[in-house]
Design an enzyme around this catalytic site. Structure first.
Site: not given
Ligand code: BGP
Length: 469
Positions: A172, A364
């Site tokens: 991220e 994810e």
């Protein structure tokens, strides 16, 4: 008849070292920033490691990896995404020589995965910068981190590069804007950090990420290098063009990271944003050259979507995956206030594919929920129909996106086994298909139990997705 997913589509689960491993000081491991974040990644750090920090034990994957991987194999995983704890390999982060015991641990994990034909996918940096690098250098705010990261990446690519095909650089990567310590190891407190320092840190990470691609090209030519983006589509709260523009700009804030990774240079809208804010980045000619090493694929996390408006600053914000946005009145939310939006995933998949034309990997996705352990026919389990519904509805949209023509590599469900939450450092926020007996107060046997979703996911993988409803 329900469409089957492509035969090449990889199915599996994902975890991060700091959330599952434990063994925080075993095998020569150094401390990471997670050791001073006992209350989760968005809180200020403690002075040093604290005894109640759940991540010190995690869910004991450091000792139980063989048992866990056996369970993943039982579900039919063809891929498992995990991160290497940087401080297991370079305990301080700035040493010349790696810690052999740390390297040997991941050899054993990869051996175990190979035994079952499960493809390893490695994240190099998942919110676990060595604490020494944070405190001494101010983490990624310092250019010196690039060199330390290159040494670490070279070391693990040399060691595992012939056995591991899928690599992600920074988890991220765009989250550094929202959680500078957890994501970027930046020790300067958030309220003292200037935008100049923050965007310089972004630049250092982007250069380091591109540099890994170049390093891999030389020493592990079969490796595929991907970036990893926190995705959260942002909708305008109303049809007003001003709100639409605000949403467009928020989206650009996240797109910029993918644009640099996929196109090899900063986009014009990003440079304008820097100019408007009076930020002048230190970008060398060598940096520009390095950035040209673009990624092989794009990976991302997807949990939720958000809304925004022209006057968002004066409006209530929703809870969320580091960023929340304004609550969307049309969407339900999880127990933690994350807004559930399966169609948003189809939108993201189409947008990313159209924009970058690189294969996509969802690394994810999942539902954090409070689970209740019950006994059915003498067997402990969790009847997590809500999790099955969440995964089903999101995977239906993945199937739609594939039909839309999006090229996809695979899907790894977040927290395939319960783990310590990242934002809140709780055990109570569970994502797994495998229940781990551990509680917020640190009690529990650490035993594993198959939830109802375990059997559902196993059957879904076996049917290549044709069991979706
Ligand atoms: C992402 C992180 C993960 C993970 C997940 C769920 O932002 O990459 O590490 O934890 O979110 O978040 P949380 O654990 O806060 O519920």
């Amino acid at each position: 008849m329900s469409m089957k997913f492509p035969e090449t589509f990889l199915w599996g689960g994902a975890a991060a070292a700091n959330q599952v491993e434990g063994g925080f000081d075993e095998g020569g491991k150094g401390l990471s920033i997670q050791d001073v974040l006992p209350n989760g990644g968005v809180n200020p750090p403690s002075d040093g490691p604290t005894p109640g920090n759940l991540k010190q034990v995690g869910v004991d994957f450091y000792h139980r990896y063989a048992e866990d991987i056996k369970l993943f194999a039982e579900m039919g995983f063809s891929v498992f995404r995990f991160s290497i704890a940087w401080s297991r390999i370079f305990p301080q982060g700035d040493e010349e020589t790696p810690n052999e015991s740390g390297l040997a641990f991941y050899d054993r994990v990869i051996d175990e995965l190979e035994k079952y034909g499960i493809e390893p996918m490695i994240t190099l940096s998942h919110y676990e910068t060595p604490l020494h690098l944070a405190k001494t250098y101010d983490g990624w705010a310092s250019r010196e981190l690039i060199g330390f990261f290159e040494r670490y990446a070279r070391t693990v690519l040399e060691r595992y590069g012939s056995r591991v095909k899928y690599w992600l650089t920074f988890n991220e990567i765009n989250s550094v804007l929202h959680a500078p310590l957890m994501s970027g190891g930046i020790w300067t407190p958030r309220n003292q950090l200037t935008e100049q320092q923050l965007y310089q840190a972004v630049h250092h990470e982007l250069v380091a990420s591109a540099s890994v691609k170049r390093i891999a090209h030389d020493i592990a030519p079969n490796a595929l290098i991907g970036c990893m983006i926190l995705s959260m589509p942002t909708y305008p709260l109303t049809p007003s063009p001003n709100d639409a523009w605000a949403a467009f700009q928020t989206e650009h804030g996240n797109y910029a990271f993918g644009d640099v990774h996929c196109r090899g240079e900063y986009p014009g809208y990003f440079l304008r944003m820097l100019r408007d804010r009076g930020i002048e980045l230190d970008i060398t000619d060598e940096d520009r050259e390095t950035l040209r090493n673009t990624v092989d694929f794009v990976s991302f996390s997807y949990y939720m979507s958000g809304c925004t408006a022209a006057d968002a600053a004066n409006m209530e914000q929703a809870e969320g995956n580091l960023l929340g946005g304004i609550p969307n009145p049309t969407l339900p939310a999880s127990e933690w206030g994350w807004q559930i939006d399966p169609i948003g995933l189809r939108i993201v998949l189409n947008q990313y594919w159209e924009r970058w034309q690189k294969p996509l990997f969802i690394v994810e996705n999942g539902l954090g929920a409070r689970d209740q352990l019950v006994e059915v026919d003498g067997v402990k389990t969790v009847l997590d129909d809500y999790r099955i519904a969440y995964m089903n509805d999101h995977l239906v949209q993945v199937r739609e996106a594939i039909e839309d023509g999006v090229e996809m590599l695979g899907y790894t469900a977040w927290g395939c086994l319960d783990l310590v939450s990242s934002s809140s450092a709780q055990m109570a926020k569970r994502y797994g298909m495998i229940y781990v007996d551990r509680n917020d107060d640190g009690s529990g046997t650490l035993e594993r139990h198959r939830k109802k979703s375990f059997g559902w996911y196993r059957d879904l993988i076996a049917s290549r997705g044709s069991g979706l409803v």
